[in-house]
Write a protein that holds these residues in place. Sequence first.
Motif: not given
Lengths: 168, 168
Positions: A49-72
């Motif tokens: 769903g869209r939630a997966h898309h958002r996660a994938i997009h921002f992990i791509h844009r912030n490689p190595g990001t932490t869960v907390n950062n992605l959360l914010s």
Amino acid sequence: MSDGLPPQMGQSLLFLTDEQLRKGIEAMFFAYRGFTADPDRILAEQSYGRAHHRAIHFIHRNPGTTVNNLLSILGVTKQSLNRVLRTLIEDGLVSSTIGQRDKRERHLHLTTEGAALERALSDAQRDRMRAAYRAAGPEAVVGFRQVLEAMMDEDSRHHYEAMKDRPE
Amino acid sequence: MSDGLPPQMGQSLLFLTDEQLRKGIEAMFFAYRGFTADPDRILAEQSYGRAHHRAIHFIHRNPGTTVNNLLSILGVTKQSLNRVLRTLIEDGLVSSTIGQRDKRERHLHLTTEGAALERALSDAQRDRMRAAYRAAGPEAVVGFRQVLEAMMDEDSRHHYEAMKDRPE
DNA sequence: GACAATACGTCAGCTTTGTTGACATTCCAA
DNA sequence: TTGGAATGTCAACAAAGCTGACGTATTGTC
């Protein structure tokens, strides 16, 4: 007031009438549907769903990001993100590695397969955005971005600015 | 290609680079959050959601509309819309009257109370839009709308255009 | 070294809003 | 007049958000 406008409103402020604002609101609503339509089709094939898309997009844009950062960035609860993240990790699209400096943290990366899906999704979304940009022209694009940026919350603007000029 | 751009790309097409498109995509994402934030706060107080807002908005804009017509504007299933509509009718915000010509149809109107909520919601959303318009200026607003319109699906554009120049 | 704080994951349960399937009512056209 | 299309309703389920509580590992502080 026979023209339906407040008498003190000069020609220069016509773009701030309720009528103009309403059109902007409806344009935003309908445009956002188009904005998400193409990725949604691809995601539906894989029962994501869209939630997966958002996660994938921002992990791509912030490689190595932490869960907390992605959360914010995403502005959701960790329980909600965790459900999405778990399926992406199980399916081998995202890797989660324990931090070197701080072993409590998990660093998130797209796998080769995850990057392939990211590419498919962003290609589809970019195609539509490109067509819209081309149809509207370069000056319209500048205005488009200016209004959008002015519409953001403080938090969102911070995240947006932080990623804005980072190379792809 | 030392500048990172395809060699055939002239200065005039710089606004179509993947980089520019990506910024537009992220701006759209973050801005939409701001766009919905204020109404969401009001709705949460009454335990309503965005779906109720959309229904109220388009009933306000299309007084007497049928369920079917509202369905095609909103682009959801009738079952989904029905649930929202039922609570709005039960709560006395929307009236549903059986059609004179075709008794299968229901014609939808906002009650006085429904119109009051609509006003509160659109006031909040307009305030933010007005601030964004004011910050960006009239030329930016023209560009903003041009890009959004070019981004819509065919169906959405039809609905948008049909309502666009109808008086408030 | 004890202890509070942080980062992450998980369980349980609820809400909103989307979906499909089945069904009643009404209209229209063969 | 009757069978199919259209309109709207009820039931059950899924995705994705939420709160609250809790466990575990790690870090930082007193």
